[in-house]
Design a protein around this motif. Structure first.
Motif, short mmCIF file in Angstrom:
data_model
loop_
_atom_site.label_atom_id
_atom_site.label_comp_id
_atom_site.label_asym_id
_atom_site.label_seq_id
_atom_site.Cartn_x
_atom_site.Cartn_y
_atom_site.Cartn_z
N ASP A 1 11.63 8.60 -0.48
CA ASP A 1 11.56 7.98 -1.80
C ASP A 1 11.33 6.48 -1.69
N ILE A 2 10.80 6.05 -0.53
CA ILE A 2 10.39 4.66 -0.32
C ILE A 2 9.01 4.66 0.33
N PRO A 3 8.25 3.56 0.26
CA PRO A 3 6.87 3.54 0.78
C PRO A 3 6.83 3.35 2.30
N VAL A 4 7.27 4.37 3.03
CA VAL A 4 7.32 4.29 4.49
C VAL A 4 5.94 3.98 5.08
N LYS A 5 4.92 4.64 4.58
CA LYS A 5 3.57 4.46 5.12
C LYS A 5 3.14 2.99 5.07
N GLN A 6 3.37 2.35 3.94
CA GLN A 6 2.92 0.96 3.78
C GLN A 6 3.77 0.01 4.61
N ILE A 7 5.05 0.31 4.77
CA ILE A 7 5.89 -0.52 5.63
C ILE A 7 5.40 -0.43 7.08
N VAL A 8 5.16 0.80 7.55
CA VAL A 8 4.69 1.00 8.92
C VAL A 8 3.36 0.30 9.15
N ALA A 9 2.43 0.45 8.21
CA ALA A 9 1.11 -0.16 8.37
C ALA A 9 1.18 -1.67 8.51
N ASP A 10 2.22 -2.28 7.96
CA ASP A 10 2.36 -3.73 8.02
C ASP A 10 3.09 -4.20 9.28
N ILE A 11 3.99 -3.39 9.84
CA ILE A 11 4.89 -3.94 10.87
C ILE A 11 4.63 -3.45 12.28
N CYS A 12 3.97 -2.28 12.49
CA CYS A 12 3.80 -1.81 13.88
C CYS A 12 2.80 -0.66 13.93
N ARG A 13 2.55 -0.18 15.14
CA ARG A 13 1.67 0.95 15.38
C ARG A 13 2.39 1.95 16.28
N PRO A 14 3.19 2.87 15.68
CA PRO A 14 3.93 3.84 16.50
C PRO A 14 2.98 4.69 17.34
N GLY A 15 3.51 5.22 18.46
CA GLY A 15 2.69 6.07 19.32
C GLY A 15 2.30 7.36 18.63
N ILE A 16 3.25 7.97 17.93
CA ILE A 16 3.00 9.21 17.18
C ILE A 16 3.60 9.05 15.79
N ILE A 17 2.85 9.50 14.79
CA ILE A 17 3.29 9.47 13.40
C ILE A 17 3.32 10.91 12.87
N ILE A 18 4.44 11.30 12.29
CA ILE A 18 4.54 12.59 11.60
C ILE A 18 5.08 12.30 10.21
N TRP A 19 4.23 12.50 9.21
CA TRP A 19 4.67 12.26 7.84
C TRP A 19 3.84 13.08 6.87
N ASP A 20 4.13 12.95 5.58
CA ASP A 20 3.46 13.74 4.56
C ASP A 20 1.98 13.38 4.47
N LYS A 21 1.18 14.41 4.28
CA LYS A 21 -0.25 14.18 4.07
C LYS A 21 -0.45 13.80 2.61
N GLY A 22 0.08 12.63 2.25
CA GLY A 22 0.09 12.20 0.85
C GLY A 22 -1.20 11.52 0.45
N LYS A 23 -1.46 11.53 -0.84
CA LYS A 23 -2.61 10.84 -1.41
C LYS A 23 -2.15 9.57 -2.10
#
Length: 341
Positions: free
Chosen positions: A276-298
């Motif tokens: 219920d928070i914008p995890v995708k946008q936070i991640v895109a701004d702060i780092c590049r994880p080796g593997i990402i598993i998250w919702d295939k959201g639009k």
């Protein structure tokens, strides 16, 4: 007699001026974002976390704090105290004070002028007291309530064992066996997987999502993708003490918001399911994880975790996709692996 002059409706004129101001601020925010100014930085997250820590350590009264906007300006904001009056289906649950993270969509959506506040319009993060609604699913009515931590531990272990023995586990292993990862990662960071218990009842989605994090950890450890010293971090402000008492013995390291974002780095696997928070946008701004598993959201304005243009660009340019098996309690997840030279 002179010409007729229509009287000025001062209330209407004021409303028009406020709408014009709102539209101007929204355009400015979008322009700043389009110029690649980050909504979130680790430094800014850390500073808001320090303020949150003051509230968590016993500040029951409201007070003013300073928060930085996306435009670089500092804003003095009053954080109101928690409401003492809760309805029957409300509870403070987990953390009383939380960070509200705002996506670029929520900052730039045009809304009723009465809900638009110029003094907070530029803020990607705010602190507020939180109450949570408890909505019991009818399917839980026939279940016996969980009365002790020991009962909850047994319930979690049972869910994990069933997941490991399931047909879903077989499909998951097929997907994981296709991974070609030339770097070793040192942690799983699982965000917003939900509590294990709501009121007196077990929360099925929270149980199986944490079980998935355990299964992923052991499977990727066996594949050599995770190091033997790797850790499983979890963070959710909705955790109660009972949740913590169950998760720690099961090998999870529990982080308080926003620490998970601060430990997240290029050596991480991030798992985020319907947050219920914008995890995708936070991640895109702060780092590049080796593997990402998250919702295939639009990119939907009503979605709490939308994939903004910046998120889409990151995924398209820096990751490749691996199919992740569907489960009704996980939803439509996707796995991305960071590209390597």
């Amino acid at each position: 007699m002179g010409p007729y002059t229509r009287p000025v409706n001062t209330k209407q004129q004021q409303c028009q001026e406020e709408v014009a101001q709102m539209n101007s601020i929204i355009r400015e925010i979008q322009t700043i974002y389009d110029d690649n100014t980050p909504l979130f930085t680790k430094d800014a997250i850390r500073k808001v976390g320090d303020e949150l820590d003051v509230f968590q350590k016993g500040a029951s009264k409201g007070r003013e704090i300073i928060l930085k906007g996306i435009n670089g300006a500092d804003y003095k904001v009053f954080v109101a105290p928690p409401s003492p009056n809760l309805s029957n289906n409300q509870h403070h649950g987990g953390s009383t004070w939380i960070i509200f993270y705002h996506s670029i969509e929520s900052l730039t959506v045009r809304r009723d002028i009465l809900s638009f506040l110029p003094q907070t319009a530029y803020l990607p993060m705010e602190i507020a007291a939180c109450t949570r609604e408890i909505d019991f699913d009818p399917e839980y009515e026939d279940k016996s309530p969980v009365s002790s931590t020991e009962d909850l531990c047994r319930a979690f272990q049972d869910v994990e064992q069933k997941l490991r023995a399931s047909e879903y586990q077989e499909r998951l292993q097929v997907a994981l066996n296709t991974l070609n990862v030339p770097f070793v990662l040192d942690k799983i960071v699982a965000l917003a997987l939900g509590p294990l218990i709501l009121g007196p009842q077990v929360c099925d989605s929270g149980m199986i999502q944490h079980a998935l994090a355990s299964v992923l950890h052991s499977s990727l450890l066996q594949r050599g993708i995770l190091s033997v010293t790797s850790k499983r971090y979890v963070q959710d402000p909705a955790y109660t003490q009972k949740d913590r008492d169950v998760l720690r013995p099961e090998g999870f390291t529990i982080l308080d918001d926003p620490q998970a974002f601060l430990v997240l780095d290029e050596s991480s696997i991030i798992v985020s399911i319907n947050p219920d928070i914008p995890v995708k946008q936070i991640v895109a701004d702060i780092c590049r994880p080796g593997i990402i598993i998250w919702d295939k959201g639009k990119n939907l304005h009503l979605c709490a975790d939308p994939a903004s243009s910046r998120v889409v660009k990151m995924i398209e340019n820096e990751y490749y996709e691996v199919e992740f098996p569907y489960h009704k309690l996980f939803g439509d997840l996707v796995m991305y692996i960071r590209k390597f030279a």
